[in-house]
Design a protein around this motif. Sequence first.
Motif, PDB file in Angstrom:
ATOM      1  N   PRO A   1       0.805  -1.229   0.000  1.00 20.78           N
ATOM      2  CA  PRO A   1       0.000   0.000   0.000  1.00 20.78           C
ATOM      3  C   PRO A   1       0.836   1.277   0.000  1.00 20.78           C
ATOM      4  O   PRO A   1       0.436   2.272  -0.609  1.00 20.78           O
ATOM      5  CB  PRO A   1      -0.843  -0.114   1.264  1.00 20.78           C
ATOM      6  N   GLN A   2       1.995   1.262   0.644  1.00 17.21           N
ATOM      7  CA  GLN A   2       2.839   2.465   0.641  1.00 17.21           C
ATOM      8  C   GLN A   2       3.449   2.705  -0.732  1.00 17.21           C
ATOM      9  O   GLN A   2       3.619   3.854  -1.150  1.00 17.21           O
ATOM     10  CB  GLN A   2       3.928   2.395   1.719  1.00 17.21           C
ATOM     11  N   ASP A   3       3.781   1.626  -1.460  1.00 21.05           N
ATOM     12  CA  ASP A   3       4.295   1.790  -2.827  1.00 21.05           C
ATOM     13  C   ASP A   3       3.233   2.423  -3.721  1.00 21.05           C
ATOM     14  O   ASP A   3       3.530   3.313  -4.516  1.00 21.05           O
ATOM     15  CB  ASP A   3       4.722   0.450  -3.415  1.00 21.05           C
ATOM     16  N   ALA A   4       1.979   1.969  -3.576  1.00 18.51           N
ATOM     17  CA  ALA A   4       0.889   2.536  -4.374  1.00 18.51           C
ATOM     18  C   ALA A   4       0.672   4.004  -4.027  1.00 18.51           C
ATOM     19  O   ALA A   4       0.523   4.851  -4.911  1.00 18.51           O
ATOM     20  CB  ALA A   4      -0.393   1.732  -4.159  1.00 18.51           C
ATOM     21  N   ARG A   5       0.668   4.311  -2.732  1.00 19.73           N
ATOM     22  CA  ARG A   5       0.489   5.703  -2.301  1.00 19.73           C
ATOM     23  C   ARG A   5       1.615   6.579  -2.835  1.00 19.73           C
ATOM     24  O   ARG A   5       1.378   7.659  -3.386  1.00 19.73           O
ATOM     25  CB  ARG A   5       0.464   5.774  -0.775  1.00 19.73           C
ATOM     26  N   ASP A   6       2.846   6.114  -2.695  1.00 15.83           N
ATOM     27  CA  ASP A   6       3.988   6.913  -3.140  1.00 15.83           C
ATOM     28  C   ASP A   6       3.979   7.124  -4.654  1.00 15.83           C
ATOM     29  O   ASP A   6       4.389   8.177  -5.139  1.00 15.83           O
ATOM     30  CB  ASP A   6       5.298   6.264  -2.695  1.00 15.83           C
ATOM     31  N   TYR A   7       3.480   6.139  -5.392  1.00 12.08           N
ATOM     32  CA  TYR A   7       3.371   6.294  -6.843  1.00 12.08           C
ATOM     33  C   TYR A   7       2.326   7.353  -7.182  1.00 12.08           C
ATOM     34  O   TYR A   7       2.573   8.221  -8.040  1.00 12.08           O
ATOM     35  CB  TYR A   7       3.026   4.953  -7.494  1.00 12.08           C
ATOM     36  N   LEU A   8       1.178   7.330  -6.496  1.00 13.59           N
ATOM     37  CA  LEU A   8       0.166   8.363  -6.732  1.00 13.59           C
ATOM     38  C   LEU A   8       0.729   9.741  -6.389  1.00 13.59           C
ATOM     39  O   LEU A   8       0.497  10.705  -7.121  1.00 13.59           O
ATOM     40  CB  LEU A   8      -1.108   8.082  -5.920  1.00 13.59           C
ATOM     41  N   VAL A   9       1.495   9.834  -5.321  1.00 13.93           N
ATOM     42  CA  VAL A   9       2.145  11.112  -4.970  1.00 13.93           C
ATOM     43  C   VAL A   9       2.999  11.594  -6.135  1.00 13.93           C
ATOM     44  O   VAL A   9       2.923  12.761  -6.534  1.00 13.93           O
ATOM     45  CB  VAL A   9       2.986  10.974  -3.681  1.00 13.93           C
ATOM     46  N   ARG A  10       3.794  10.710  -6.719  1.00 11.66           N
ATOM     47  CA  ARG A  10       4.661  11.099  -7.849  1.00 11.66           C
ATOM     48  C   ARG A  10       3.852  11.467  -9.092  1.00 11.66           C
ATOM     49  O   ARG A  10       4.278  12.320  -9.875  1.00 11.66           O
ATOM     50  CB  ARG A  10       5.664   9.996  -8.163  1.00 11.66           C
ATOM     51  N   LEU A  11       2.694  10.832  -9.269  1.00 15.79           N
ATOM     52  CA  LEU A  11       1.851  11.167 -10.422  1.00 15.79           C
ATOM     53  C   LEU A  11       1.285  12.582 -10.320  1.00 15.79           C
ATOM     54  O   LEU A  11       1.092  13.242 -11.335  1.00 15.79           O
ATOM     55  CB  LEU A  11       0.693  10.175 -10.566  1.00 15.79           C
ATOM     56  N   VAL A  12       1.003  13.034  -9.099  1.00 10.94           N
ATOM     57  CA  VAL A  12       0.391  14.353  -8.924  1.00 10.94           C
ATOM     58  C   VAL A  12       1.394  15.454  -8.587  1.00 10.94           C
ATOM     59  O   VAL A  12       1.040  16.624  -8.631  1.00 10.94           O
ATOM     60  CB  VAL A  12      -0.753  14.346  -7.880  1.00 10.94           C
ATOM     61  N   GLY A  13       2.616  15.097  -8.242  1.00 11.43           N
ATOM     62  CA  GLY A  13       3.595  16.128  -7.892  1.00 11.43           C
ATOM     63  C   GLY A  13       4.783  15.546  -7.160  1.00 11.43           C
ATOM     64  O   GLY A  13       5.325  14.518  -7.556  1.00 11.43           O
ATOM     65  N   ARG A  14       5.119  16.188  -6.054  1.00 14.17           N
ATOM     66  CA  ARG A  14       6.253  15.705  -5.260  1.00 14.17           C
ATOM     67  C   ARG A  14       5.913  15.830  -3.779  1.00 14.17           C
ATOM     68  O   ARG A  14       5.190  16.757  -3.373  1.00 14.17           O
ATOM     69  CB  ARG A  14       7.525  16.460  -5.595  1.00 14.17           C
ATOM     70  N   PRO A  15       6.454  14.909  -2.967  1.00 20.40           N
ATOM     71  CA  PRO A  15       6.187  14.978  -1.528  1.00 20.40           C
ATOM     72  C   PRO A  15       6.945  16.139  -0.893  1.00 20.40           C
ATOM     73  O   PRO A  15       8.084  16.422  -1.265  1.00 20.40           O
ATOM     74  CB  PRO A  15       6.705  13.636  -1.007  1.00 20.40           C
ATOM     75  N   ILE A  16       6.298  16.805   0.058  1.00 22.26           N
ATOM     76  CA  ILE A  16       6.964  17.911   0.763  1.00 22.26           C
ATOM     77  C   ILE A  16       6.867  17.748   2.280  1.00 22.26           C
ATOM     78  O   ILE A  16       7.254  18.637   3.015  1.00 22.26           O
ATOM     79  CB  ILE A  16       6.405  19.286   0.329  1.00 22.26           C
ATOM     80  N   GLY A  17       6.355  16.610   2.740  1.00 21.23           N
ATOM     81  CA  GLY A  17       6.256  16.371   4.173  1.00 21.23           C
ATOM     82  C   GLY A  17       5.156  15.381   4.480  1.00 21.23           C
ATOM     83  O   GLY A  17       4.592  14.752   3.584  1.00 21.23           O
ATOM     84  N   LYS A  18       4.867  15.261   5.776  1.00 21.06           N
ATOM     85  CA  LYS A  18       3.830  14.340   6.232  1.00 21.06           C
ATOM     86  C   LYS A  18       3.006  15.051   7.293  1.00 21.06           C
ATOM     87  O   LYS A  18       3.549  15.728   8.164  1.00 21.06           O
ATOM     88  CB  LYS A  18       4.478  13.084   6.809  1.00 21.06           C
TER      89      LYS A  18
END
Length: 143
Positions: free
Chosen positions: A65-82
Amino acid sequence: MILTILASVLVVPAGQTFECTPTHVWDGDGPVWCAEGPRVRVSGVAAREADGSCRPGHPCPDADPQDARDYLVRLVGRPIGKSPHGHILVEGPTLTCVSTGSAGGSRTGAWCASPLSGDLSCALVASGLVARWERYWGNHRCS
């Protein structure tokens, strides 16, 4: 644009096109929180819940599930925190979405496209990290 207020969050009526500037992502099928108000449940796909479980009656992909979430994050932009609640904070370009209506609770189901990655549903299915949910996929086409 006509919007319905549900639990203090905007649910976009089915068929309406709207913009979503992503600010948070919860898991591999959303919701993606939009700066404009809606919380988008990505249409036509199912990901494992954040704890690795699958809800009864939902397709259950093999992917982490974290791989899927992180992929969706990359599809929409970039992570900047939690966030303190576990959402991944993101920044990215504005998505163009077409609502499929309420996705339960305060979430708007939607087909969304990003200038970075194109159709989110198609990209997620192609990645193998989520399952295509035939019940909700309908006549959607990937180019």
